[in-house]
Scaffold this motif. Structure first.
Motif, mmCIF file in Angstrom:
data_model
loop_
_atom_site.group_PDB
_atom_site.id
_atom_site.type_symbol
_atom_site.label_atom_id
_atom_site.label_comp_id
_atom_site.label_asym_id
_atom_site.label_seq_id
_atom_site.Cartn_x
_atom_site.Cartn_y
_atom_site.Cartn_z
ATOM 1 N N LEU A 1 0.758 -1.246 -0.128
ATOM 2 C CA LEU A 1 0.000 0.209 0.126
ATOM 3 C C LEU A 1 0.861 1.211 0.093
ATOM 4 C CD1 LEU A 1 -2.447 -1.032 2.676
ATOM 5 C CD2 LEU A 1 -2.898 -1.148 0.212
ATOM 6 N N ARG A 2 0.404 2.439 -0.428
ATOM 7 C CA ARG A 2 0.960 3.766 -0.426
ATOM 8 C C ARG A 2 1.065 4.027 1.127
ATOM 9 N NH1 ARG A 2 3.478 5.107 -5.082
ATOM 10 N NH2 ARG A 2 1.905 4.721 -6.778
ATOM 11 N N ASN A 3 2.097 4.502 1.377
ATOM 12 C CA ASN A 3 2.359 5.040 2.821
ATOM 13 C C ASN A 3 1.216 5.792 3.586
ATOM 14 O OD1 ASN A 3 4.974 3.918 2.872
ATOM 15 N ND2 ASN A 3 6.132 5.955 2.235
ATOM 16 N N ASP A 4 0.340 6.293 2.651
ATOM 17 C CA ASP A 4 -0.781 7.020 3.247
ATOM 18 C C ASP A 4 -2.007 5.976 3.432
ATOM 19 O OD1 ASP A 4 -1.415 7.121 0.738
ATOM 20 O OD2 ASP A 4 -1.616 9.065 0.692
ATOM 21 N N GLY A 5 -1.802 4.794 2.781
ATOM 22 C CA GLY A 5 -2.813 3.968 2.875
ATOM 23 C C GLY A 5 -3.893 4.167 1.730
ATOM 24 N N SER A 6 -3.778 5.334 0.992
ATOM 25 C CA SER A 6 -4.744 5.525 0.040
ATOM 26 C C SER A 6 -4.934 4.780 -1.397
ATOM 27 C CB SER A 6 -4.377 7.022 -0.508
ATOM 28 O OG SER A 6 -3.241 7.078 -1.204
ATOM 29 N N ASP A 7 -3.798 3.844 -1.513
ATOM 30 C CA ASP A 7 -3.930 3.208 -2.833
ATOM 31 C C ASP A 7 -3.015 2.003 -2.643
ATOM 32 O OD1 ASP A 7 -4.791 2.830 -5.466
ATOM 33 O OD2 ASP A 7 -3.507 4.208 -6.293
ATOM 34 N N ASN A 8 -3.179 0.771 -3.500
ATOM 35 C CA ASN A 8 -2.333 -0.195 -3.701
ATOM 36 C C ASN A 8 -1.217 0.255 -4.659
ATOM 37 O OD1 ASN A 8 -4.183 -1.740 -2.178
ATOM 38 N ND2 ASN A 8 -4.816 -2.672 -3.923
ATOM 39 N N LEU A 9 -0.301 -0.433 -4.355
ATOM 40 C CA LEU A 9 0.950 -0.107 -5.361
ATOM 41 C C LEU A 9 0.842 -1.143 -6.698
ATOM 42 C CD1 LEU A 9 3.830 -0.333 -2.680
ATOM 43 C CD2 LEU A 9 2.882 1.593 -3.581
ATOM 44 N N ASP A 10 1.527 -0.665 -7.608
ATOM 45 C CA ASP A 10 1.500 -1.369 -8.837
ATOM 46 C C ASP A 10 2.240 -2.624 -8.837
ATOM 47 O OD1 ASP A 10 1.587 -2.376 -11.583
ATOM 48 O OD2 ASP A 10 2.707 -0.466 -12.423
ATOM 49 N N PRO A 11 1.524 -3.785 -9.086
ATOM 50 C CA PRO A 11 2.128 -5.345 -8.839
ATOM 51 C C PRO A 11 3.235 -5.381 -9.877
ATOM 52 C CG PRO A 11 -0.182 -5.465 -8.902
ATOM 53 C CD PRO A 11 0.069 -4.028 -9.060
#
Length: 116
Positions: free
Chosen positions: A70-80
């Motif tokens: 997850l992004r550090n702010d939890g807003s989005d998943n990272l790109d696999p």
């Protein structure tokens, strides 16, 4: 291809962006082959850079912490597609090792990053 499964339900701090720490405190360095299920997980996309570890639970599945994907702010998943997984050695750059790409990952639906 490796599928990351991020199922950590506990709240944890984000991984350090500086990479793996190679020194050992109050212990001895792990011998080669002593952790055959260890996976080193790397991510870089120009915004986030991180190193995490995980456990190989099947030939194509690695279990890791939820904050790793997850992004550090939890807003989005990272790109696999931006993940690399290294297995086969306690020293991630030493031979022998296997480098795999990530096809997809799943995060436990109740996992949330603690703000801070």
């Amino acid at each position: 291809m490796v599928i990351l499964v991020a199922l950590l339900a506990a709240i944890v701090a984000p991984a350090a962006a500086t990479g793996a720490v190679t020194n050992v405190v109050n212990g001895e360095e792990a011998a080669a082959g002593s952790f055959p299920y260890l996976a080193w997980i790397y991510y870089s996309d120009g915004i986030d850079n991180r190193t995490c570890t995980g456990t190989v639970v099947a030939s194509n599945v690695v279990l890791t912490a939820g904050h790793c994907v997850l992004r550090n702010d939890g807003s989005d998943n990272l790109d696999p597609a931006r993940f690399l997984v290294v297995t086969g050695n306690v020293h991630h750059l030493a031979e022998p090792h296997t480098t795999s790409t990530v096809k997809s990952f799943a995060v436990a639906p109740n996992f949330r990053l603690e703000p801070g």
